[in-house]
Design an enzyme around this catalytic site. Sequence first.
Site, PDB file in Angstrom:
ATOM      1  N   GLU A 185       3.659  -0.133   5.248  1.00  0.00           N
ATOM      2  CA  GLU A 185       2.699  -0.850   4.775  1.00  0.00           C
ATOM      3  C   GLU A 185       1.648  -1.538   5.686  1.00  0.00           C
ATOM      4  O   GLU A 185       0.409  -1.329   5.777  1.00  0.00           O
ATOM      5  CB  GLU A 185       3.082  -2.158   3.890  1.00  0.00           C
ATOM      6  CG  GLU A 185       3.771  -1.791   2.477  1.00  0.00           C
ATOM      7  CD  GLU A 185       2.857  -0.875   1.491  1.00  0.00           C
ATOM      8  OE1 GLU A 185       1.649  -0.926   1.629  1.00  0.00           O
ATOM      9  OE2 GLU A 185       3.368  -0.210   0.745  1.00  0.00           O
ATOM     10  N   HIS A 209      -1.475   5.780   3.674  1.00  0.00           N
ATOM     11  CA  HIS A 209      -0.128   6.034   2.991  1.00  0.00           C
ATOM     12  C   HIS A 209       0.410   7.346   3.320  1.00  0.00           C
ATOM     13  O   HIS A 209       1.672   7.785   3.507  1.00  0.00           O
ATOM     14  CB  HIS A 209       0.231   5.476   1.839  1.00  0.00           C
ATOM     15  CG  HIS A 209       0.520   3.908   1.793  1.00  0.00           C
ATOM     16  ND1 HIS A 209       1.681   3.235   2.628  1.00  0.00           N
ATOM     17  CD2 HIS A 209       0.038   2.988   1.005  1.00  0.00           C
ATOM     18  CE1 HIS A 209       1.807   2.365   2.330  1.00  0.00           C
ATOM     19  NE2 HIS A 209       0.903   1.788   1.603  1.00  0.00           N
ATOM     20  N   HIS A 213       5.710  -5.187   2.168  1.00  0.00           N
ATOM     21  CA  HIS A 213       4.549  -5.603   2.676  1.00  0.00           C
ATOM     22  C   HIS A 213       4.606  -7.014   3.615  1.00  0.00           C
ATOM     23  O   HIS A 213       5.758  -7.608   3.237  1.00  0.00           O
ATOM     24  CB  HIS A 213       3.411  -6.115   1.699  1.00  0.00           C
ATOM     25  CG  HIS A 213       3.099  -5.152   0.771  1.00  0.00           C
ATOM     26  ND1 HIS A 213       3.854  -4.863  -0.752  1.00  0.00           N
ATOM     27  CD2 HIS A 213       2.295  -4.121   0.493  1.00  0.00           C
ATOM     28  CE1 HIS A 213       3.373  -3.830  -1.145  1.00  0.00           C
ATOM     29  NE2 HIS A 213       2.230  -3.450  -0.680  1.00  0.00           N
ATOM     30  N   HIS A 224      -6.436   2.097   2.872  1.00  0.00           N
ATOM     31  CA  HIS A 224      -4.839   1.688   2.782  1.00  0.00           C
ATOM     32  C   HIS A 224      -4.158   2.898   2.200  1.00  0.00           C
ATOM     33  O   HIS A 224      -3.194   3.554   2.579  1.00  0.00           O
ATOM     34  CB  HIS A 224      -4.703   0.149   2.322  1.00  0.00           C
ATOM     35  CG  HIS A 224      -3.204   0.023   2.155  1.00  0.00           C
ATOM     36  ND1 HIS A 224      -2.670  -0.951   2.851  1.00  0.00           N
ATOM     37  CD2 HIS A 224      -2.379   0.247   1.112  1.00  0.00           C
ATOM     38  CE1 HIS A 224      -1.411  -1.272   2.440  1.00  0.00           C
ATOM     39  NE2 HIS A 224      -1.221  -0.460   1.427  1.00  0.00           N
ATOM     40  N   GLU A 225      -4.442   3.106   0.976  1.00  0.00           N
ATOM     41  CA  GLU A 225      -3.770   3.938   0.191  1.00  0.00           C
ATOM     42  C   GLU A 225      -3.886   5.714   0.964  1.00  0.00           C
ATOM     43  O   GLU A 225      -2.924   6.226   1.044  1.00  0.00           O
ATOM     44  CB  GLU A 225      -4.444   4.174  -1.352  1.00  0.00           C
ATOM     45  CG  GLU A 225      -4.262   2.756  -1.995  1.00  0.00           C
ATOM     46  CD  GLU A 225      -2.678   2.301  -1.989  1.00  0.00           C
ATOM     47  OE1 GLU A 225      -1.697   3.031  -1.905  1.00  0.00           O
ATOM     48  OE2 GLU A 225      -2.674   0.954  -2.161  1.00  0.00           O
ATOM     49  N   ASP A 270      -2.001  -0.834   6.403  1.00  0.00           N
ATOM     50  CA  ASP A 270      -3.099  -1.832   6.419  1.00  0.00           C
ATOM     51  C   ASP A 270      -3.927  -1.586   7.694  1.00  0.00           C
ATOM     52  O   ASP A 270      -5.411  -1.688   7.591  1.00  0.00           O
ATOM     53  CB  ASP A 270      -2.437  -3.213   6.889  1.00  0.00           C
ATOM     54  CG  ASP A 270      -1.900  -3.798   5.278  1.00  0.00           C
ATOM     55  OD1 ASP A 270      -2.424  -3.554   4.387  1.00  0.00           O
ATOM     56  OD2 ASP A 270      -1.003  -4.635   5.513  1.00  0.00           O
ATOM     57  N   ARG A 293      -0.724  -9.804   7.298  1.00  0.00           N
ATOM     58  CA  ARG A 293      -1.517  -8.436   6.763  1.00  0.00           C
ATOM     59  C   ARG A 293      -2.876  -8.890   7.509  1.00  0.00           C
ATOM     60  O   ARG A 293      -3.496  -7.834   7.721  1.00  0.00           O
ATOM     61  CB  ARG A 293      -1.595  -8.646   5.367  1.00  0.00           C
ATOM     62  CG  ARG A 293      -0.368  -8.082   4.674  1.00  0.00           C
ATOM     63  CD  ARG A 293      -0.235  -7.634   3.414  1.00  0.00           C
ATOM     64  NE  ARG A 293      -0.765  -6.498   3.207  1.00  0.00           N
ATOM     65  CZ  ARG A 293      -0.814  -5.618   2.081  1.00  0.00           C
ATOM     66  NH1 ARG A 293      -0.284  -6.390   0.930  1.00  0.00           N
ATOM     67  NH2 ARG A 293      -1.289  -4.514   2.131  1.00  0.00           N
TER      68      ARG A 293
END
Length: 765
Positions: free
Chosen positions: A662, A606, A727, A602-603, A666, A733
Amino acid sequence: MSVALQDLRNNMSNYKRATFEEEDGSDIPADGAISPDSVEVGFRKGGIQLCGGLGRRTQLEIVLAALLMASVLSLFACAVTLGVHYKNDPSCSLCLTEACVTVASKIVESLDRTVDPCQDFYQYACGGWIRKNPLPDGRSRWSTFNSIWDQNQAMLKHLLENGTFNSSSEAEKKAQFYYLSCLNEQRIEELGAQPLIDLITKTGGWNITEPWEKDNFMEVLKMVSGPYRAQPFFTVGVSVDPKNSNSNIIQVDQSGLFLPSRDYYLNKTNEKVLKAYLDYMVELGLLLGGDKNSTQSQMQQILDFETALANITVPQDERRDEEKIYHKITIAELQALAPAVDWLDYLTSALSPLELNDTEPVVVYAKEYLQQVSDLINKTDRNLLNNYMIWNLVQKGASSLDQRFENAQDKLLESLYGTKKSCTPRWQTCIGNTDDTLGFALGALFVKATFDKHSKEIAEGMINEIRTAFKDALDNLSWMDEQTRQAAKDKADAIYDMIGFPDFILDPKELDEVYDGYEVSEDNFFQNMLNFYNFSARVMADQLRKPPNKDQWSMTPPTVNAYYMPTKNGIVFPAGILQAPFYARDHPKALNFGGIGVVMGHELTHAFDDQGREYDKDGNLRPWWQNSSVDAFKNRTECMVDQYTQYTINGEHINGKQTLGENIADNGGLKAAYHAYRSWVRKNGKEKRLPAVNLTNDQLFFVGFAQVWCSVRTPESAHEGLMTDPHSPPKYRVIGTLSNSPEFAQHFQCPLGSPMNSGHRCEVW
């Protein structure tokens, strides 16, 4: 309550920092920049103990015993049927370690097997958890994140209250003093409202409670937003220049609303909240000595003024293109843009003792807003402007006063978030405050007591596996041209990771230097707070003439979260999240990749979401994509915007534009983590299966991912999240991400046309 040192260090434009989970506790509106000091409103981050026990431990022990018995019987059956060859049969290859049996029991407890996973995977994965986790009293939401933060707080309480506390670090002693001053409710009650009354007098008075010095607009503005770090009208700070990541620069953005979003002021459906807010304003005015009739009318004027600010505040979902909102101008040009403020005087005061002149560059993120707020200031009565500015100061100070102020806040929070009066133990509130203020000193205690030294190298290995999977997937993207693809790989290679904690916290001398100049006493919580505002203002000013520190952290080590820094092209995983259910050394790899692996993916993703992709591998905001790939990227993101906008919570639609970054992270994170797991299996062979769960390890990966997001929250809190949170709600999610995954549909054999396999997938990375 207190501000976070890390947010004061180079994180003025913190709204750009992409986190894994909504950060608890900020009362700064999502439509404005996150201010340099994210102020706690006292209900989110601090974990709450249940006011009555639920007896879950006994239930878990029963499930463990049943699981162990079922596992033994299963192995016995395999042995009888297959004789000595049972070990070669994958269906009989079970992991029966204590860790496997324990985690299997937790997974089984959380599942709802009455639900078809292809119909509603969130309910399938979390239905059991939701049944067993009623919302604790005083909480607006409860989730895995809250549960882990509670555990971390309990550890920190033990460390701070230990009778043998004898640290060689002055910073660690300051953390203990600050904590004890917060715990000293008797002293806080003795002082009552007087500390804030004295501060108001020192600032020049407040027409609501005492005579005020007229015609001192600039002096009050400088004092309120300088040494006391309030943010009326706009927010000012020092942070990395997005277009020159090797230097810091002054940054100015919109600010000034107390409620979480402009929508609370402008949408008629929020009238109940507006009334509760006005009641809160009046009650605080009366507690500080105001007359009832005049306080009511003047507070109504302040609320009307905030509503006017809300009208000119640009919504969060319209501020996602950072190339468009970035404007570098000089102080002289800022003066011409917004002449109601003497900017050279104001900034010189805020950044004292630095010398500034009107050629000093400033990055402005809300050009039209500043122009309009200047016009609003010029046409507003000076009495009202002063009342509004002092109200901003009162907001910051009230949470550090006696029980009457806390009671007033509780009533507002009930309206905003649906929370009944909190039963939070005082110690938990104080742990949260101490983490906000001296979080790296607190983090040093936490890391030394809890952090597995091997976790760093294991996490680094996982990140590299996920990075490789992400880069491999780039080769399969038909929409991306070769030049941009190679540049994207170069950026992925350049992403550096920080895991667990910054090294300086374990060096007492270095740690003490970070907090040098901050004075803390054991018996004056309010003064400790004021001292920190002053200290953090000096820290901020000190950054302007220094290059950015690449190893600087924006989250403290005990934090249960993770984030990406676009101007540094770095990803950060605090020690607080490197524990079960996200990660445990003795858990199956399927769960670790489905947990912390997805967080890592996820990070990393980004760096390539709709905002992160605008920054190059060195953290500079500049065009580095070919136009054809930009157009193709935007087409794919439109699919995701439309997909998530269709989802509703309590009849309200998700804002697909606001949550786009986000949602991209995800989806990309899940895909990269799953492919990294499959790569691990190819290299290391199949894992043993968990007992009694009746899932393949591929299925276990997806269940592990989903169960991270099991949560409950009040309708009011869900409404607030839809308006402010970048988010998507936890349910979507899970559902949104998995319904875009062909591997998920394959392993759960979801037929085409089922809700979890509609046949219309959105894929960006």
